[in-house]
Design an enzyme around this catalytic site. Structure first.
Site, PDB file in Angstrom:
ATOM      1  N   ASP A   1      81.976  22.721  64.441  1.00  0.00           N
ATOM      2  CA  ASP A   1      82.125  22.371  65.167  1.00  0.00           C
ATOM      3  C   ASP A   1      83.778  21.574  65.454  1.00  0.00           C
ATOM      4  O   ASP A   1      83.812  21.156  66.842  1.00  0.00           O
ATOM      5  CB  ASP A   1      81.164  20.807  65.151  1.00  0.00           C
ATOM      6  CG  ASP A   1      79.683  20.924  65.465  1.00  0.00           C
ATOM      7  OD1 ASP A   1      79.646  22.167  66.128  1.00  0.00           O
ATOM      8  OD2 ASP A   1      79.097  20.084  64.618  1.00  0.00           O
TER       9      ASP A   1
ATOM     10  N   ASP B   1      80.956  22.064  80.198  1.00  0.00           N
ATOM     11  CA  ASP B   1      81.692  20.888  79.128  1.00  0.00           C
ATOM     12  C   ASP B   1      82.935  20.188  79.432  1.00  0.00           C
ATOM     13  O   ASP B   1      83.691  19.181  79.278  1.00  0.00           O
ATOM     14  CB  ASP B   1      82.405  21.555  78.286  1.00  0.00           C
ATOM     15  CG  ASP B   1      83.115  21.421  76.823  1.00  0.00           C
ATOM     16  OD1 ASP B   1      82.046  19.291  76.674  1.00  0.00           O
ATOM     17  OD2 ASP B   1      83.585  21.674  76.318  1.00  0.00           O
TER      18      ASP B   1
ATOM     19  N   ASP C   1      73.855  22.187  78.534  1.00  0.00           N
ATOM     20  CA  ASP C   1      74.379  21.463  79.443  1.00  0.00           C
ATOM     21  C   ASP C   1      75.666  21.196  80.553  1.00  0.00           C
ATOM     22  O   ASP C   1      75.706  20.317  80.692  1.00  0.00           O
ATOM     23  CB  ASP C   1      76.431  20.696  78.616  1.00  0.00           C
ATOM     24  CG  ASP C   1      76.398  20.528  76.790  1.00  0.00           C
ATOM     25  OD1 ASP C   1      74.849  20.130  76.764  1.00  0.00           O
ATOM     26  OD2 ASP C   1      76.876  21.014  76.232  1.00  0.00           O
TER      27      ASP C   1
END
Length: 379
Positions: free
Chosen positions: A360, A170, A208
């Site tokens: 989120d 991330d 990701d």
């Protein structure tokens, strides 16, 4: 261009439908940054099976230099039975496994009189979702993975596992963390693979990790891609029936050719390490957009014709919100139910990788189940 990452927020308890390691992914904005999200977590799950059983709103996150990776472990020689095992597993598809421990199930059990309970139970909790492994704890990872895979095998169903422990994950954002360096990560993957067993499993490898890799230097990116390629080989050697998919981001992020070039470096074009790509994790882009995008990525990627794609459809029922909103945006709906039978060429499965209702970070704490959000998605 819209380059929104799906933020994965790592949390550390057995929550979400299947987040074994507490991860978070968010939606997509006009930037290439992941969002927080999560599913059933396995860090906090028992080591034996239960008996019942994106982009960010702010500037690109800052990132400290990665420690130099330690010496890599040798990669085992690919098993000659791998291809036949994969073909056999795909010729007799079974249902997806639903883990009995999750945040949404905990909420349902604790709130029998809540007027939202029936909708959330039937439309969210009743569906299988991915199990995330986000905690870099080498001593327990094999047992935690085995707890899920053995329970799935006992039911004749296919678990979806999400290893999420790559160093510098991330890019230092909401879900920062992971293994201390790539040597430690390689060793963690060895132990992860040891828990896969011999039955069919789906591995959504490091959300990701490829699409967001621009935050790394060229050397760091090459080292990460080498570890990802190794991870796929190790897992498919440990379990020839395992299906391993690599990070393609989503249709609102990188151009297919650019994403495919990175994926090729990460091993996604080789049948020894890969079954294809995944997209839309914790994001909102429509299934139709993702199908077109994933096919374009696969065309650019090359490799064997057997490579396919899996799509996260957990929150894409109304498509992506306007303006690149990613944090629990209003007006979103559940997408297609998880299935291994899509009826679409080169699209192997629709999955709920992020559990609907896990915040989120705007409607609730990142990665935690938020009933008001879940109800809005499901009704």
């Amino acid at each position: 261009m819209v380059a929104a990452a799906s933020v994965v927020v790592a949390v550390g308890t057995a929550t979400g439908l299947l987040t074994a390691l507490g991860a978070d992914h968010g939606g997509g904005t006009d930037r290439a940054g992941p969002q927080a999200s999560r599913s059933v977590r396995l860090d906090a799950l028992p080591v034996s099976p239960s008996p019942s059983s994106t982009s960010s709103p702010s500037a690109e996150p800052s990132r400290s230099a990665s420690p130099p990776p330690t010496a890599r472990r040798a990669t085992p020689t690919p098993s000659p039975k791998r291809t036949s095992a994969r073909q056999e597993s795909r010729s007799t598809p079974t249902g997806l496994y639903r883990h009995p421990d999750s945040q949404v199930l905990d909420w349902i059990r604790a709130h029998p009189g809540d007027p939202r309970q029936d909708v959330i139970a039937s439309r969210i909790a009743g569906h299988p979702a991915a199990v995330w492994f986000t905690d870099h704890t080498p001593a327990t990872i094999t047992a935690r993975v085995r707890a899920v895979t053995s329970a799935g095998a006992a039911q004749g169903r296919v678990p979806v596992l999400v290893p999420y422990a790559i160093p510098d994950r991330d890019c230092g954002g909401h879900s920062e963390g992971g293994a201390p360096d790539l040597g430690a990560y390689d060793a963690w993957i060895d132990r992860f693979a040891a828990g896969l067993g011999s039955d069919e499993v789906i591995v959504v490898l490091e959300p990701d990790s490829v699409a967001q890799s621009e935050c790394l230097s060229a050397g760091e990116r090459a080292d990460r891609f080498a570890s990802l390629a190794r991870a796929g080989r190790v897992m498919k050697d440990a379990d020839p029936a395992a299906r391993v998919y690599y990070d393609a981001g989503h249709s609102g992020w990188h151009a297919p050719a650019k994403q495919a070039a990175w994926l090729k470096q990460a091993g996604a074009a080789s049948a020894d390490s890969s079954d294809g790509v995944f997209s839309n994790v914790s994001n909102f882009h429509t299934t139709a957009d993702e199908v077109a995008y994933d096919r374009a990525v696969l065309d650019s990627l090359g490799g064997p014709s057997s490579l396919g794609a899996v799509i996260d459809t957990s929150r894409n029922g109304n498509g992506a919100p306007p303006g690149g909103q990613w944090c629990d945006p209003a007006g979103r709906k559940l997408g297609r139910a998880p299935t291994l039978t899509t009826g679409m060429g080169r699209i192997d499965a629709y999955l709920w990788v992020k559990l609907p209702g896990e915040s989120d970070g705007c409607r609730g704490e990142p990665g935690t189940f938020t009933p008001s959000y879940a109800y809005d998605l499901a009704r």
